[in-house]
Design a protein around this motif. Structure first.
Motif, mmCIF file in Angstrom:
data_model
loop_
_atom_site.group_PDB
_atom_site.id
_atom_site.type_symbol
_atom_site.label_atom_id
_atom_site.label_comp_id
_atom_site.label_asym_id
_atom_site.label_seq_id
_atom_site.Cartn_x
_atom_site.Cartn_y
_atom_site.Cartn_z
ATOM 1 N N THR A 85 -2.622 -3.874 2.763
ATOM 2 C CA THR A 85 -1.982 -2.562 2.804
ATOM 3 C C THR A 85 -2.519 -1.631 1.712
ATOM 4 O OG1 THR A 85 -0.220 -3.189 1.274
ATOM 5 C CG2 THR A 85 0.133 -3.691 3.625
ATOM 6 N N VAL A 86 -2.090 -0.381 1.770
ATOM 7 C CA VAL A 86 -2.436 0.569 0.706
ATOM 8 C C VAL A 86 -1.905 0.069 -0.636
ATOM 9 C CG1 VAL A 86 -2.060 2.917 -0.161
ATOM 10 C CG2 VAL A 86 -2.555 2.543 2.266
ATOM 11 N N ASP A 87 -0.696 -0.481 -0.637
ATOM 12 C CA ASP A 87 -0.128 -1.035 -1.874
ATOM 13 C C ASP A 87 -0.999 -2.166 -2.420
ATOM 14 O OD1 ASP A 87 1.969 0.717 -1.999
ATOM 15 O OD2 ASP A 87 3.432 -0.649 -1.087
ATOM 16 N N ASP A 88 -1.570 -2.956 -1.507
ATOM 17 C CA ASP A 88 -2.470 -4.029 -1.953
ATOM 18 C C ASP A 88 -3.697 -3.447 -2.649
ATOM 19 O OD1 ASP A 88 -0.953 -6.210 -1.018
ATOM 20 O OD2 ASP A 88 -1.730 -5.957 1.012
ATOM 21 N N THR A 89 -4.228 -2.367 -2.083
ATOM 22 C CA THR A 89 -5.385 -1.710 -2.709
ATOM 23 C C THR A 89 -5.022 -1.190 -4.088
ATOM 24 O OG1 THR A 89 -6.364 -1.053 -0.583
ATOM 25 C CG2 THR A 89 -7.013 0.224 -2.516
ATOM 26 N N ILE A 90 -3.898 -0.492 -4.177
ATOM 27 C CA ILE A 90 -3.461 0.080 -5.451
ATOM 28 C C ILE A 90 -3.244 -1.022 -6.488
ATOM 29 C CG2 ILE A 90 -1.561 1.297 -6.593
ATOM 30 C CD1 ILE A 90 -1.241 2.887 -3.927
ATOM 31 N N ASN A 91 -2.545 -2.094 -6.076
ATOM 32 C CA ASN A 91 -2.264 -3.198 -6.999
ATOM 33 C C ASN A 91 -3.536 -3.914 -7.442
ATOM 34 O OD1 ASN A 91 0.471 -2.659 -6.854
ATOM 35 N ND2 ASN A 91 0.829 -4.127 -5.204
ATOM 36 N N PHE A 92 -4.463 -4.089 -6.501
ATOM 37 C CA PHE A 92 -5.729 -4.752 -6.821
ATOM 38 C C PHE A 92 -6.454 -3.998 -7.927
ATOM 39 C CE2 PHE A 92 -10.365 -4.817 -6.181
ATOM 40 C CZ PHE A 92 -10.634 -6.168 -6.324
#
Length: 404
Positions: A85-92
């Motif tokens: 998800t977008v949140d996964d990208t941001i967190n990564f």
């Protein structure tokens, strides 16, 4: 030219292309304890990442969803976007020191405004995880062999042939040949009998030729917030007049939905009504000329360029009902028939590519060629301007890594 045959390697997969998809795939595979080798044609990885967003790298969009993607199968990206998800990208990226800042319309950039920081995350992780990268490696052929694949690449005037159980094609699309873009991914797909959806430049400026060209030339440099639309899509952002036609975010967006020979339409004053504005101004002073009135809405140069289309020398009080209709039609339904586009050298991305019918949406593996995967731009998945295509690259790289 000498050839060295290496019958086997201990790589779980060979990844062709060290762009956004390939780098994410290698890193995510490394997290799972898998060994990969990236073969990159350029002298460094992440070439298009480095130039994206004017060197600032708009690495995702807060509002990314399947709705912002063009594909023969509009549902295809849903599985990948559910897995990453977008949140996964941001967190990564936050985990590795890159905090995002939103510019406009959900576009996320690194706080540093440096695309090289994004590439550095991947190169350092690949090093730490033992993922190998070979640059200036020009892959020539990929063939099935011994239950896996052989990959032949040229480097330093010799050909090296490697073998691995799985191969990932993350070689990008056709745009920007000077950055190393080739049709390698498409050629490979055809060699394996994989269907290709017709390709074309996308997110690309549109050209105007013939009798109208001079009119656009005189307005070069003028930028106007507009709504641009056709019967497929509509966008509200700036357009930019150029010596050869139209550019700017709204034009790049609609270009992905435009086909040669078709018109596009521009509302030069979105969310307002020109006739009502004129009427309100009349009540204050009817003596103002239409030219001066329009100069308050646009640049003087643009207002003057409407001479010949509108009665700009008339004062507002003397505008007839017919005049108002002409003004309303031009301002809210400006009609343009582009001659073409600026081609792959000026396109942000490619439309079309490897047919999604050929791939598993859950793994991105080729259904009829087990062990072969396609991700990123060479697949028939094209996002809007504003970080959407990076989100697809990260997601597809992650998904493939889970399955190699």
């Amino acid at each position: 030219m000498s050839a060295n045959l290496i019958k086997q390697t201990d790589f779980d997969a060979i990844i062709i292309g060290g762009g956004a998809c390939g780098l994410m795939c290698a890193v995510q595979a490394g997290f799972l304890g898998k060994r990969t080798l990236i073969l990159e044609k350029n002298d460094k990885v992440g070439a298009k990442i480095l130039i994206s967003g004017g060197g600032r790298c708009n690495y995702t969009n807060l509002y990314a969803s399947p709705k912002q993607f063009i594909s023969e199968n509009e549902h295809f990206v849903k599985s990948a976007f559910a897995q990453w998800t977008v949140d996964d990208t941001i967190n990564f990226f936050e985990t590795y020191g890159i905090t995002g800042k939103e510019k406009t319309l959900g576009q996320l950039f690194p706080q540093s405004d440096k695309a090289r920081d994004v590439v550095k995350v991947f190169t350092e992780l690949c090093h730490d995880l033992g993922q190998q990268i070979i640059t200036e490696a020009n892959v020539k052929t990929i063939e099935r062999a011994n239950g896996g694949f052989t990959v032949a690449y040229e480097t330093n005037a010799s050909v090296v042939i490697l073998q691995a159980p799985k191969v990932v094609i993350a070689a990008g699309g056709l745009p920007i040949a000077k950055m190393g873009a080739t049709d390698f991914g498409l050629r490979t797909a055809r060699n394996f009998g994989i269907k290709i959806i017709d390709t074309a430049p996308a997110l690309v400026p549109l050209t105007i030729t013939g009798k109208d060209q001079q009119w656009y030339e005189q307005l070069s440099g003028n930028s106007i917030f507009c709504r641009v639309w056709n019967d497929r899509a509509s966008f509200e952002e700036n357009i930019l007049f150029t010596h050869w036609g139209l550019s700017g975010p709204a034009i790049l967006q609609i270009s992905s939905y435009w086909r040669p020979g078709e018109f596009i339409y521009i509302d030069l004053l979105p969310n307002q009504n020109i006739s009502q504005l004129i009427q309100s101004e009349r009540e204050v002073t009817g003596k103002k000329t239409l030219l001066n009135f329009l100069s308050g809405l646009y640049t003087r140069k643009f207002a003057e360029a409407l001479d010949g289309y509108l009665p700009i020398d008339k004062n507002l009080a003397s505008l007839s009902k017919s005049d108002l209709e002409i003004i309303d039609n031009l301002i809210h339904h400006f009609k343009v028939k582009p001659a073409g586009d600026k081609g792959y050298d000026k396109a942000e991305v490619m439309r079309g590519g490897v047919s999604t019918d050929e791939l598993s949406s859950k793994s991105l593996e080729v259904k009829k060629v087990p062990g072969l995967f396609f991700g990123g731009e060479c697949v028939d998945v094209t996002g809007w301007l504003g970080g959407y295509n990076f989100q697809w690259a990260w997601a597809s790289g992650f998904v493939i890594a889970q399955n190699i």
